[in-house]
Design an enzyme around this catalytic site. Structure first.
Site, short mmCIF file in Angstrom:
data_model
loop_
_atom_site.label_atom_id
_atom_site.label_comp_id
_atom_site.label_asym_id
_atom_site.label_seq_id
_atom_site.Cartn_x
_atom_site.Cartn_y
_atom_site.Cartn_z
N CYS A 148 9.94 -34.97 -4.19
CA CYS A 148 11.04 -35.06 -3.22
C CYS A 148 12.35 -35.37 -3.93
O CYS A 148 13.40 -34.80 -3.60
CB CYS A 148 10.72 -36.10 -2.16
SG CYS A 148 10.42 -37.76 -2.79
N SER A 175 6.90 4.91 12.09
CA SER A 175 7.24 3.78 11.22
C SER A 175 6.60 3.72 9.85
O SER A 175 6.95 2.84 9.06
CB SER A 175 6.90 2.49 11.96
OG SER A 175 5.57 2.55 12.48
N CYS A 176 5.66 4.61 9.51
CA CYS A 176 5.04 4.53 8.19
C CYS A 176 6.10 4.70 7.11
O CYS A 176 6.84 5.68 7.12
CB CYS A 176 3.97 5.61 8.05
SG CYS A 176 3.13 5.59 6.45
N ASN A 195 5.57 -2.37 11.61
CA ASN A 195 4.85 -1.71 10.54
C ASN A 195 5.27 -2.36 9.22
O ASN A 195 6.05 -3.31 9.20
CB ASN A 195 5.14 -0.21 10.54
CG ASN A 195 3.98 0.60 9.95
OD1 ASN A 195 3.32 0.18 9.01
ND2 ASN A 195 3.74 1.78 10.51
N THR A 196 4.79 -1.83 8.12
CA THR A 196 5.05 -2.45 6.82
C THR A 196 6.49 -2.23 6.36
O THR A 196 7.19 -1.34 6.82
CB THR A 196 4.07 -1.90 5.77
OG1 THR A 196 4.15 -0.46 5.77
CG2 THR A 196 2.65 -2.33 6.07
N CYS A 240 4.97 -39.00 -7.03
CA CYS A 240 5.05 -37.84 -7.93
C CYS A 240 6.49 -37.44 -8.23
O CYS A 240 6.77 -36.76 -9.22
CB CYS A 240 4.30 -36.65 -7.35
SG CYS A 240 5.05 -35.95 -5.85
N CYS A 289 22.31 -38.56 2.72
CA CYS A 289 21.31 -37.72 3.38
C CYS A 289 21.91 -36.97 4.56
O CYS A 289 22.59 -37.56 5.40
CB CYS A 289 20.13 -38.57 3.85
SG CYS A 289 18.83 -37.62 4.67
N CYS A 326 12.92 -32.50 1.49
CA CYS A 326 11.95 -33.44 0.93
C CYS A 326 10.62 -33.37 1.68
O CYS A 326 9.54 -33.41 1.08
CB CYS A 326 12.51 -34.85 0.95
SG CYS A 326 13.01 -35.45 2.59
N ASN A 328 0.84 -1.19 0.00
CA ASN A 328 0.00 0.00 0.00
C ASN A 328 0.87 1.24 0.00
O ASN A 328 2.00 1.23 0.49
CB ASN A 328 -0.96 -0.01 1.20
CG ASN A 328 -0.33 0.55 2.46
OD1 ASN A 328 -0.39 1.75 2.72
ND2 ASN A 328 0.27 -0.33 3.25
#
Length: 506
Positions: A448, A234-235, A299-300, A445, A476, A482, A174
């Site tokens: 991993c 902080s804005c 804040n952001t 599938c 490993c 995984c 924003n």
């Protein structure tokens, strides 16, 4: 293969596909008056017990021939309706849980709050009607949209969102500034809200341009009836220099303005910190030493997103240009938690109350902030996306968690996670936790295998016939990549064992 093995994965996909409609047509269409929308919403926001307990013991969906909920589902206009009967059938396989009485009330900076959940200073709490609606729905307080002596000239549009794959809202940007109401209008909002909701907590967020303005603003919001004052240091995207995060990055200014605010009020004062800094504890400590009673964070984060491939302009697109704005949403939560931990483990801030915010959508997110020491929670971005109604599952989900884990009060979880995060050089490095594979649940599938080979240590291969993973224990290192990429939860943490002498170092 038992379909219930995948019920959690499919339930998340099904709940995630729901449009979360206002006045949901599926619920209106149900001849058995099931709270379809609330069940799905509860599951989606991690209030699993709330979802389960909203369903009757004898589910009527199987005997419902026409399935009017599916016909009414608006998602069906996009591709396919949410599979409500199938979803509910899976949910009934869980056991119901009784919710014992627990206490969500908590004191923050000496102010008693009915629960820890507040709206944060933003558009979600910027006039009487909005805040009154939120209070009626169960929010305990509001940090009102920042009040100043000036009314900013805003731009259009002012919001943009970050997307990933099928997820439409990973993060949010924003470029909106402080309140677009006059000072007189904002003071009237404070007076009216405190008159009509005397037990709710009003946090007046203020932003001055000089020490005299900070003192003046503190004085008049105090006289109007605020309970707490939050200093917006902080804005990240004010149009004028020397405001917002420009202040928060300067410990001397933070201290000076905190002292100025304390001159104008007897109320508790929060210093709201900017994450656009390496060490938040430095300005936070400066604020506390200058008299701040607590900290609000974060804040952001300053950001740029979504550079258009045709125009080369990033969002939000304002007449062919844009500016750096504030990034928020679920993606910033790990960053916020890191800052909270750093402050709560600093000797000079250990006992300082903190109001935490940054990516909170569910009771589980709120739990994480509280477990790291926050006594109060503030929420904005998820309200902008889902509405004030998320408070239902925040409250109910937290109550179920507390009661099922033997807690009587939310106060008991505050800070309990702090001792479990330690310096990296103190972590256990002489053992390894190998992954454990559930080959019945595995669908073959190969995700991993791909991730381990291309992004790990080449410790997995696929069986030629079954396509199930086979692990090479010599290669490993127990990184658990995984486990994280498995789409069906067929990999879990196994037994921790001592490392062999020839075990790879990394």
């Amino acid at each position: 293969m038992d379909k219930l093995l995948y019920k959690e994965t499919s339930l998340l996909e099904e709940a995630g596909g729901c449009l979360l409609c206002h006045e949901a047509p599926c619920t209106k269409a149900c001849p058995y008056e099931l709270e379809i929308d609330k069940v799905i919403r509860s599951y989606r926001f991690e209030n699993i017990f709330g979802a389960i307990n909203r369903l009757p013991e004898a589910l009527p969906c199987s005997s419902c021939v026409d399935k009017p909920c599916l016909s009414a589902c608006l998602k069906g206009k996009i591709n396919a309706p949410v599979p409500i009967p199938d979803m509910f059938e899976k949910l009934t396989s869980y056991e119901k849980v009784e919710k014992e009485e627990v206490d969500l009330s908590i004191d923050f900076c000496g102010i008693p709050c009915e629960n820890p959940f507040f709206l944060s200073s933003s558009v979600v709490g910027s006039n009487y009607e909005m805040v009154a609606k939120a209070f009626d729905m169960g929010w305990a307080g509001v940090a009102f949209k920042t009040i100043g002596t000036f009314v900013p000239k805003e731009v259009s549009p002012r919001f943009d969102a970050l997307r990933k794959e099928a997820l439409p809202f990973v993060g949010f940007k924003n470029i909106e500034q402080i309140s677009d109401h006059t000072l007189e209008e904002n003071l009237a909002f404070i007076r009216d809200l405190k008159r009509d909701y005397p037990t709710k907590i009003f946090v007046a967020s203020i932003m001055g341009q000089t020490e005299e303005e900070w003192t003046y603003l503190a004085k008049i919001v105090t006289e109007a009836g605020a309970d707490i004052i939050e200093c917006n240091f902080s804005c990240p995207h004010m149009a004028s220099n020397g405001l917002g995060s420009d202040v928060g990055q300067n410990p001397e200014l933070v201290a000076a303005y905190t002292k100025a605010v304390k001159k104008g009020t007897h109320l508790p004062v929060l210093a709201k910190m900017t994450p656009n800094i390496g060490n938040m504890e430095i300005p936070a400590l400066a604020a506390v030493e200058a008299g701040a009673d607590g900290i609000a964070a974060i804040n952001t984060i300053k950001s740029i997103m979504n550079v258009d491939t045709d125009s080369f302009v990033s969002g939000p697109f304002v007449s062919g240009k844009t500016s750096v704005g504030g990034y928020s949403g679920k993606a910033v939560k790990p960053i916020a938690l890191r800052f909270i931990h750093t402050m709560k483990t600093h000797p000079g801030l250990t006992h300082t109350p903190i109001s935490g915010m940054g990516g909170i959508e569910s009771w589980k997110d709120a739990f994480e902030f509280m477990a790291l020491g926050c006594e109060n929670i503030q929420v904005t971005t998820s309200v902008m996306q889902y509405g004030y109604r998320i408070i239902d599952d925040m409250i109910e989900g937290m109550k179920y968690y507390l009661s099922t884990h033997g807690y009587k009060s939310v106060k008991e979880i505050v800070g309990k996670a702090l001792v479990h995060t330690i310096p990296a050089d103190e972590l256990e490095r002489d053992s390894i936790c190998y992954p454990k594979f559930d080959r019945n649940q595995c669908v073959g599938c190969g995700r991993c295998y791909i991730s381990c080979y291309d992004g790990g240590h080449q410790a997995l291969r696929q069986d030629k016939d079954t396509k199930k993973p086979i692990m090479d224990g010599k290669k490993c290192v127990g990184c658990h990549l995984c486990l994280l990429v498995c789409p069906v939860g067929a990999i879990s943490a196994g037994t921790r064992v001592k490392k062999r002498e020839n075990q790879p170092a990394n």
